[in-house]
Design a protein around this motif. Structure first.
Motif, PDB file in Angstrom:
ATOM      1  N   VAL A 141       0.826  -1.216   0.000  1.00  0.00           N
ATOM      2  CA  VAL A 141       0.000   0.000   0.000  1.00  0.00           C
ATOM      3  C   VAL A 141       0.859   1.264   0.000  1.00  0.00           C
ATOM      4  O   VAL A 141       0.542   2.239  -0.690  1.00  0.00           O
ATOM      5  CB  VAL A 141      -0.969   0.001   1.206  1.00  0.00           C
ATOM      6  N   GLY A 193       3.962   1.440  -1.032  1.00  0.00           N
ATOM      7  CA  GLY A 193       4.928   1.434  -2.116  1.00  0.00           C
ATOM      8  C   GLY A 193       6.288   0.861  -1.789  1.00  0.00           C
ATOM      9  O   GLY A 193       7.248   1.059  -2.537  1.00  0.00           O
ATOM     10  N   VAL A 221      -5.352  -0.493  -5.215  1.00  0.00           N
ATOM     11  CA  VAL A 221      -4.133   0.214  -4.795  1.00  0.00           C
ATOM     12  C   VAL A 221      -3.091   0.193  -5.910  1.00  0.00           C
ATOM     13  O   VAL A 221      -2.501   1.222  -6.257  1.00  0.00           O
ATOM     14  CB  VAL A 221      -3.564  -0.417  -3.502  1.00  0.00           C
ATOM     15  N   LEU A 222      -2.857  -0.977  -6.488  1.00  0.00           N
ATOM     16  CA  LEU A 222      -1.851  -1.100  -7.546  1.00  0.00           C
ATOM     17  C   LEU A 222      -2.181  -0.206  -8.742  1.00  0.00           C
ATOM     18  O   LEU A 222      -1.292   0.441  -9.309  1.00  0.00           O
ATOM     19  CB  LEU A 222      -1.746  -2.553  -8.010  1.00  0.00           C
ATOM     20  N   SER A 280      -3.783   2.552  -8.772  1.00  0.00           N
ATOM     21  CA  SER A 280      -3.685   3.981  -8.457  1.00  0.00           C
ATOM     22  C   SER A 280      -2.250   4.443  -8.245  1.00  0.00           C
ATOM     23  O   SER A 280      -1.977   5.641  -8.204  1.00  0.00           O
ATOM     24  CB  SER A 280      -4.521   4.311  -7.213  1.00  0.00           C
ATOM     25  N   GLN A 281      -1.311   3.497  -8.080  1.00  0.00           N
ATOM     26  CA  GLN A 281       0.079   3.878  -7.821  1.00  0.00           C
ATOM     27  C   GLN A 281       0.747   4.439  -9.065  1.00  0.00           C
ATOM     28  O   GLN A 281       0.257   4.291 -10.183  1.00  0.00           O
ATOM     29  CB  GLN A 281       0.847   2.664  -7.270  1.00  0.00           C
ATOM     30  N   LYS A 282       1.901   5.070  -8.868  1.00  0.00           N
ATOM     31  CA  LYS A 282       2.549   5.817  -9.955  1.00  0.00           C
ATOM     32  C   LYS A 282       2.906   4.936 -11.149  1.00  0.00           C
ATOM     33  O   LYS A 282       2.986   5.425 -12.272  1.00  0.00           O
ATOM     34  CB  LYS A 282       3.789   6.530  -9.424  1.00  0.00           C
ATOM     35  N   ASN A 305      -0.891   4.825 -12.573  1.00  0.00           N
ATOM     36  CA  ASN A 305      -1.473   6.172 -12.687  1.00  0.00           C
ATOM     37  C   ASN A 305      -2.926   6.219 -13.139  1.00  0.00           C
ATOM     38  O   ASN A 305      -3.346   7.161 -13.815  1.00  0.00           O
ATOM     39  CB  ASN A 305      -0.636   7.027 -13.646  1.00  0.00           C
TER      40      ASN A 305
END
Length: 291
Positions: free
Chosen positions: A130, A132, A175-176, A178-180, A183
């Motif tokens: 979560v 990173g 979560v994955l 939405s991560q950078k 994106n």
């Protein structure tokens, strides 16, 4: 419409893993070792564990299967988990779910050493994911991200709707995405979501993990959407030798014609879940996540 071939991508990944294992063996390094603990005789679990053992053989891993009848006590199972935690020969292990009702699945998950939790279910691995940090990521979400990447499907700035909120798929998937690295702008929807059809129609990428056969119909998907079907429900059938067939959470016949990309069931996400477990075991063997 392009069919996302999970079997093909999983086969490619297996070849990559096998090549790395071959180099490890040539260099005199330890062979990665995966252990599966199976309780009872659930048909789906039996099949899945059998596949895992075959997958290990295919990439050159050592694999072991530990069986218990479904009357095993929680104390006995937890004692075995602690024993496996301390076994230096094995790199990762899984306790196949579901477990009998008298055993707390959460207790068992939390008893597993996070360094050997190749299923990625332990709260420490989930928490690290979560925020990173390097972690073992749950096999199904990891496999889905890999499919999107290897099919060059653009995720940055896209609206992604994750339909389902389980700890194994829905939550980590959201979560994955939405991560950078991805994106996407993520919405988590479920059975209590208002205007669910409209929410689903807003998705550029729709990931369906409800566990309800053929839940998503054609009117819930917009033209050109990418649809990832995680569902694998056994439905009785008199047209197969086994007496059942697998159905996804998406009504394929209606939805496929509207999609730019879609995963079939079977042959889509399932093979990726299996190969992702191998990938996590390789990471465990190399001490990549936990130095």
């Amino acid at each position: 419409m392009i069919l996302i071939d999970g079997k093909k991508i999983a086969a490619e990944m297996k070849q990559e893993i096998a090549a790395e294992v071959a180099i490890m063996k040539e260099n005199g390094e330890k062979t990665p070792h995966l252990v599966a603990v199976l309780v009872g005789h659930d048909g789906g679990s039996e099949t899945y564990v059998a596949y895992k053992i075959k997958d290990c053989e295919a990439v050159g891993f050592k694999s072991s299967l530990i069986r218990y009848e479904d009357d095993v006590t929680e104390e006995e199972l937890l004692a075995k988990v602690h024993e496996l935690n301390n076994d230096e020969d094995l790199d990762g292990f899984i306790v196949q779910l579901p477990l009998p009702k008298h055993i707390s699945e959460q207790k068992v998950i939390e008893a597993i050493d996070p360094k050997k939790d190749v299923d990625g279910f332990h709260p420490i691995n989930v928490g690290r994911m979560v925020i990173g940090l390097p972690s073992f990521v749950s096999a199904t979400p990891f496999g889905i991200v890999e499919l999107l990447k290897r099919y060059n499907i653009e995720t940055s700035g896209k609206n992604c709707v994750v339909l389902g909120r389980s700890n194994i798929v829905g939550r980590p998937m959201s979560v994955l995405m939405s991560q950078k690295a991805n994106n996407a702008t993520v919405t988590v929807a479920h059975s209590r979501t208002k205007d669910l059809e409209e929410v689903c129609r807003s998705a550029d990428i729709l990931i369906v993990a409800m566990g309800v056969p053929e839940f998503v119909k054609g009117n819930m998907v917009k033209e050109g959407a990418v649809v990832i079907d995680v569902g694998t429900t056994r439905v009785k059938s008199d047209k197969t030798k086994s007496g059942f067939k697998l159905k996804g959470d998406v009504l394929f016949e209606e939805v496929a014609e509207k999609c730019s990309y879609i995963t079939p069931v079977p042959g889509g996400v399932g093979p990726m879940t299996r190969v992702s477990l191998l990938y996590n075991t390789l990471l465990a063997s190399k001490k990549t996540i936990y130095k």
